[in-house]
Design a protein around this motif. Structure first.
Motif, short mmCIF file in Angstrom:
data_model
loop_
_atom_site.label_atom_id
_atom_site.label_comp_id
_atom_site.label_asym_id
_atom_site.label_seq_id
_atom_site.Cartn_x
_atom_site.Cartn_y
_atom_site.Cartn_z
N CYS A 1 0.85 -1.19 0.00
CA CYS A 1 0.00 0.00 0.00
C CYS A 1 0.89 1.25 0.00
O CYS A 1 2.10 1.15 0.21
N PRO A 2 0.33 2.43 -0.24
CA PRO A 2 1.14 3.65 -0.14
C PRO A 2 1.71 3.83 1.27
O PRO A 2 1.09 3.47 2.26
N VAL A 3 2.92 4.36 1.33
CA VAL A 3 3.57 4.67 2.61
C VAL A 3 3.91 6.16 2.61
O VAL A 3 4.60 6.64 1.71
N LEU A 4 3.41 6.87 3.60
CA LEU A 4 3.63 8.31 3.72
C LEU A 4 4.56 8.59 4.89
O LEU A 4 4.26 8.22 6.03
N PHE A 5 5.67 9.25 4.62
CA PHE A 5 6.59 9.69 5.67
C PHE A 5 6.34 11.17 5.97
O PHE A 5 6.24 11.99 5.04
N VAL A 6 6.28 11.51 7.24
CA VAL A 6 6.15 12.90 7.66
C VAL A 6 7.39 13.23 8.49
O VAL A 6 7.41 13.04 9.71
N PRO A 7 8.47 13.69 7.85
CA PRO A 7 9.71 13.94 8.57
C PRO A 7 9.57 15.04 9.63
O PRO A 7 8.86 16.03 9.42
N ALA A 8 10.25 14.84 10.73
CA ALA A 8 10.32 15.86 11.79
C ALA A 8 11.65 15.68 12.48
O ALA A 8 11.91 14.64 13.07
N MET A 9 12.48 16.70 12.37
CA MET A 9 13.82 16.62 12.97
C MET A 9 14.46 18.00 12.96
O MET A 9 13.95 18.94 12.34
N ASN A 10 15.58 18.12 13.62
CA ASN A 10 16.36 19.35 13.60
C ASN A 10 16.67 19.76 12.17
O ASN A 10 16.90 18.91 11.31
N ASN A 11 16.63 21.06 11.90
CA ASN A 11 16.80 21.52 10.51
C ASN A 11 18.14 21.10 9.91
O ASN A 11 18.23 20.81 8.71
N LYS A 12 19.19 21.05 10.72
CA LYS A 12 20.49 20.63 10.19
C LYS A 12 20.48 19.15 9.82
O LYS A 12 21.10 18.73 8.83
N MET A 13 19.77 18.36 10.61
CA MET A 13 19.62 16.94 10.27
C MET A 13 18.84 16.79 8.98
O MET A 13 19.21 16.00 8.10
N TYR A 14 17.75 17.54 8.86
CA TYR A 14 16.92 17.43 7.66
C TYR A 14 17.69 17.84 6.41
O TYR A 14 17.53 17.25 5.34
N GLU A 15 18.54 18.83 6.54
CA GLU A 15 19.30 19.34 5.39
C GLU A 15 20.54 18.49 5.10
O GLU A 15 21.18 18.68 4.06
#
Length: 398
Positions: A115-129
């Motif tokens: 089925c579809p899998v949706l990720f909703v990232p949430a983390m420190n901006n430096k980690m995300y970048e």
């Protein structure tokens, strides 16, 4: 609204985990059958009892705990789920799935799901970048996994930037949109063109372009997944047509023109994705042309413009066109939209990394006849296809 839908919510270990309680609550109130899987770190932020009290289903925290029913849980949940939502999605779970690692209940369930899998990232901006995290996100997006863009703002750690968890209301609205897609095209008929055309020079050589057909095939598959009847008119590509589509293989622009013009009246929606050659040779040699002298001159004649001809006769039908450009993207796309009587044009700059021919992702702008514009980030071509179809319904419904 979501009665009969099964949603698995994966909760990872981040401060935003407490907001997932509201996500589960909202989904439950909409009638969804919600199952929660928590990672080992997630239970340090929110007690499993909280989720169990809201969703009225057992909360899974350990892959080897005694099952409540005799079933292989990661398989049964993966099979019954209409959607898996990982919220919050940490850099860790994104990296695991991107690397094919399945060492806990959440990663194992994701790996077993179709089925579809949706990720909703949430983390420190430096980690995300971080380029590794971004690389993992791009890899998963190219494979068809869905991502919600995090918001920009103040983080729990005191820094400010992109990586903030979206509001539960926004996430649930996004989930509703995904789940509604499963049947919202039932009863509609869509004609899709895809791939390049080939214009022969002699029995060996031809004029063509770099189109792989991936975007057009993604549109056809997305429409089928949403219940539409689909006819796919395709130039020469190395892709297996989506199961369920009526597929007509053509070679030249004239072949494609003839097939589309004899078929279009039976369809509600026309999506012109194919990269059709603008010109063909006036004369095609019956034998291979041999080298003679320094130069070879070919006389070319203009091919029929399929989209322009459809624009003259489409009537009430909705027509979507594509505009692949290398410069003046918005001006060229707007010109095509107007001159060919399209309802929306999908514009992309093929010089951008992650966009254009041959790759599994795209970066597009959706420009409508009313002048409105939607700028999409880098996404899998399948996800772009669904966003295009979302906007087609918006146009159709006024």
């Amino acid at each position: 609204m979501l009665k009969g839908k099964t949603v698995v919510v994966g909760v990872c270990g981040g401060i935003a985990a407490y907001k997932s309680v509201e996500i589960v609550s909202r989904l439950n109130k909409l009638g969804a059958d919600v199952h929660v899987i928590m990672t080992a770190n997630a239970v340090k932020f929110v007690a499993p009892l909280t989720f169990r009290s809201i969703c009225h289903n057992p909360v899974i925290t350990d892959m080897f705990e005694e099952p409540k029913v005799w079933d292989i849980q990661h398989i049964s949940l993966a099979q019954k789920a209409d959607l898996i939502v990982v919220a919050p999605a940490t850099a860790n779970i994104i990296g695991k799935v991107a690397g094919g690692i399945a060492d806990d209940m959440l990663s194992t369930t994701i790996m077993a799901a179709d089925c579809p899998v949706l990720f909703v990232p949430a983390m420190n901006n430096k980690m995300y970048e971080n380029p590794i995290v971004q690389g993992n996100i791009n890899k998963l997006a190219s494979l068809g996994y869905l991502f919600m863009e995090p918001e920009t703002g103040l983080m729990a750690c005191g820094t400010s930037g992109k990586g903030r968890f979206p509001s539960p209301e926004t996430i649930v609205d996004y989930v509703k949109g995904i789940l509604k897609r499963s049947s919202d095209y039932e009863g509609l008929k869509i004609l899709v063109t895809a791939g390049p055309t080939r214009e022969p020079i002699d029995p060996v050589r031809y004029i063509s372009n770099h189109s792989s057909g991936k975007m057009g095939y993604a549109v056809a598959k997305a429409a089928l997944d949403r219940g539409a009847a689909v006819k796919l008119v395709t130039g020469p590509v190395n892709i297996t047509p989506p199961t369920g589509a009526e597929t007509i293989c053509v070679t030249s622009a004239v072949d494609m023109y003839n097939e589309v013009m004899k078929s279009y009246e039976s369809f509600d929606i026309l999506v012109m994705v194919a990269a059709v050659a603008d010109y063909r040779c006036v004369t095609v040699s019956e034998k291979k042309i041999k080298k003679s002298g320094e130069n070879l001159t070919l006389e070319l004649v203009k091919n029929p413009d399929i989209a322009a001809e459809l624009g003259k006769v489409k009537g009430h039908r909705i027509m979507i066109g594509f505009s692949a450009e290398t410069d003046n993207l918005l001006d060229n796309a707007a010109s095509k939209l107007a001159s060919k009587n399209m309802d929306m044009v999908v514009a992309n700059d093929v010089t951008l990394e992650g966009a254009g021919f041959g790759v599994d992702t795209n970066i597009v702008k959706l420009i409508k006849r009313d002048g409105s514009r939607i700028d999409l980030p880098v996404m899998s071509k399948e996800d772009v296809a669904h966003r295009i179809l979302d906007e087609v319904l918006s146009i159709r419904n006024g």
